[in-house]
Design an enzyme around this catalytic site. Structure first.
Site: not given
Length: 580
Positions: A361, A438, A434, A349, A436, A354
């Site tokens: 978040k 995957r 969130d 990943k 994301e 993020d």
């Protein structure tokens, strides 16, 4: 390491063409292959050459906050294996690793262990006296360093190893303790010995010496690239006493150096802030690996438009909001000669930041300030590539794949409720932006399967649920393959890294079903790490052995506030097992 934001003109041009082009601009795609075997694929906008050079220079220089990491040379430590009497060794610190059993004393408060007894005799009983006064019992984590006259070494250190049954992690801890003692004493030369090494097999002696060397290198290392001032470590040489000599041991020490160098590389990637380590910069680092080991590693860097041609809608949906364009990274290792017996893929990943997207978040514990670490899986994968480029194992082909991007917020970004289509045709209703990672891994896993590999291991800082379940030091392992689990856990026994196999409970998939698409991208709070793994499973060919490793916990050392380089050592060991 990350000396500039973009280390090659190819990736700089890619970044400038995508980020500065209007929606109507036509992009032209070109593939280059150098004589070294390094391949680039990049997009070039129809700009005049002078403007293109200016924009490439601007992107390389004008980092947000004007931050550039200092180009600090890593300390080089010379390791040597010697068979000499510990009392005769001359240098700054003689460090002796002792178990609790080694510290046993007789009724006269004298050591029973032969090495400690000899050292204590030469020091007039002071070693036994001080260890009693300081209540040093040999427990793991204990250490005492004394400056005493009477030996060739200026100082004598006792380092606790804990119980008698020892692991690679214990010996790596010994190396780290030796490094800490050397820093404190500003020592340049150190010797390391075990109070009890008689019971070790030849193979155990090799792995013990390797673990001590690795721990010492990693213990000495500090990431000072972003500090205005830093001290240079003084340690120059380490002699390992009493564990044998010869070419096999020298080879093992070289292996420890290669893997430690790769772990430092991985740590620096994760430590680097998102304003420096953009997707373009991560791709540039991957390309540097390929150019450094061009005899065995080639690189392909795909642009957003090329990923669109491959129908990577899941990955591109995550990347859509960011001003920094995505870069899909594919390194391929092939041995310099001989037949290929196994084809493997390591998928990491690669979210260089993020924000959570529209599901931003927020609140206590969201850890948005640590979301530079969301590319920890890619750091493990690229670190393994660097190590394997140096080691050059025969008989195995390895693909290193990272779908790198940022998860940001903008008018072009993915919204909750959107339906995106992955490259295998499966549709995903995004019920949480969130979740994301995957989504990027979905297209990366499809791509990996298309390389004709037999086994895939993916690594990701995927879920907070896994951290809740296993804590900060243990990675969760999910796989339907018992054989693959056995291979990776055997590799982890050598590396000393901690993993725990988790269930893939198929009945939990019910929570991942959508009324309007093939699936949603996240289920409820319960079993979140399991449903995340089940999601990834939808994008892996049934004929391919697959494992998902959730390293959200151990990727970061919260106490020291630095990255750990977790996963690299285990991945290298796993590849070598498949090589042999």
């Amino acid at each position: 390491m990350v000396a500039t934001v973009v280390a090659s003109l190819a990736t700089s041009l890619l970044a400038s063409s995508v980020s500065h082009s209007s929606p109507s601009t036509t992009l032209f795609f070109t593939k280059l292959r150098s004589s070294s075997g390094l391949r680039f694929s990049f997009a070039v906008a129809p700009l005049c050459s002078r403007r293109a050079k200016f924009m490439a220079h601007t992107i390389a220089r004008a980092t947000l906050g004007l931050t550039q990491p200092a180009n600090i040379e890593h300390p080089r430590i010379s390791f040597a294996a010697k068979e000499i009497d510990v009392a005769e060794w001359k240098g700054d610190i003689l460090a002796v690793g002792v178990t609790e059993k080694d510290m046993t004393k007789d009724e006269n408060s004298k050591f029973q262990n032969s090495i400690l007894k000899k050292l204590d005799g030469l020091l007039g009983g002071l070693l036994a006296e001080v260890s009693s006064e300081e209540d040093f019992t040999g427990k793991a984590g204990q250490s005492t360093v004394l400056r005493l006259p009477g030996l060739g070494s200026k100082r004598v250190g006792l380092i606790g190893l804990g119980q008698s049954v020892l692991s690679p992690a214990a010996f790596r801890g010994l190396g780290e303790a030796v490094a800490a003692a050397a820093k404190t004493a500003q020592a340049s030369s150190v010797a390391v010995a075990l109070a009890s090494s008689e019971g070790l097999s030849n193979e155990s002696k090799l792995s013990t010496a390797s673990a001590i060397a690795s721990g010492t290198v990693l213990g000495v290392y500090e990431d000072n690239r972003y500090k205005s001032e830093s001290k240079k470590p003084q340690l120059k040489s380490v002699d390992i006493l009493g564990l044998g000599t010869g070419p096999d041991l020298e080879k093992k020490l070289k292996y420890a150096e290669d893997v430690s160098s790769a772990i430092i590389f991985g740590r620096e990637l994760v430590n680097s802030p998102a304003n420096v380590l953009t997707p373009a910069a991560l791709a540039a680092e991957a390309s540097k690996i390929a150019s450094s080991y061009s005899d065995v590693i080639s690189a392909t860097i795909l642009s957003a438009e090329q990923c669109k041609e491959l129908k990577m809608g899941s990955y591109l949906g995550v990347a859509a909001a960011s001003a920094n364009p995505p870069h899909f990274i594919h390194l391929c290792y092939k041995p310099p000669s001989g037949p290929i017996k196994a084809k493997l893929a390591l998928v990491g990943k690669g979210l260089t930041f993020d924000s959570g997207g529209y599901n931003i978040k927020t609140g206590v514990g969201c850890l948005i300030e640590l979301m530079k670490t969301d590319m920890g899986g890619s750091a493990a994968v690229l670190g393994a590539a660097k190590a394997l480029g140096q080691i050059k194992p025969p008989g195995v082909e390895v693909h290193f794949i990272v779908a790198s991007c940022e998860n940001m917020i903008s008018g072009t970004g993915m919204r909750p409720g959107d339906i995106i289509t992955a490259s295998n045709g499966k549709t995903i209703e995004v019920n949480n932006t969130d979740a994301e990672g995957r989504l990027t891994l979905a297209d990366a896993l499809v791509y990996a399967c298309n390389q004709g590999v037999e086994k895939i291991v993916d690594l990701a800082t995927l879920t907070g649920a896994c951290v809740v379940a296993l804590g900060p030091s243990i990675a969760g392992v999910f796989t339907p393959s018992d054989n693959l689990a056995k291979e990776v856990f055997e590799a982890s026994e050598v590396s000393g890294e901690k993993f725990w196999r988790m269930p893939l409970e198929e009945s939990y998939w019910e929570s991942m079903k959508s009324g309007v698409a093939d699936m949603v991208n996240t289920g409820g709070r319960q079993g979140g790490a399991i449903t995340a793994a089940l999601f990834l499973k939808q994008f892996v060919d049934e004929k391919v052995q697959w494992m998902h490793i959730d390293l959200a916990g151990p990727v970061w050392n919260d106490k020291k506030r630095v990255a750990t380089g977790f996963g690299i050592s285990t991945l290298v060991e796993w590849v070598l097992k498949n090589s042999s």
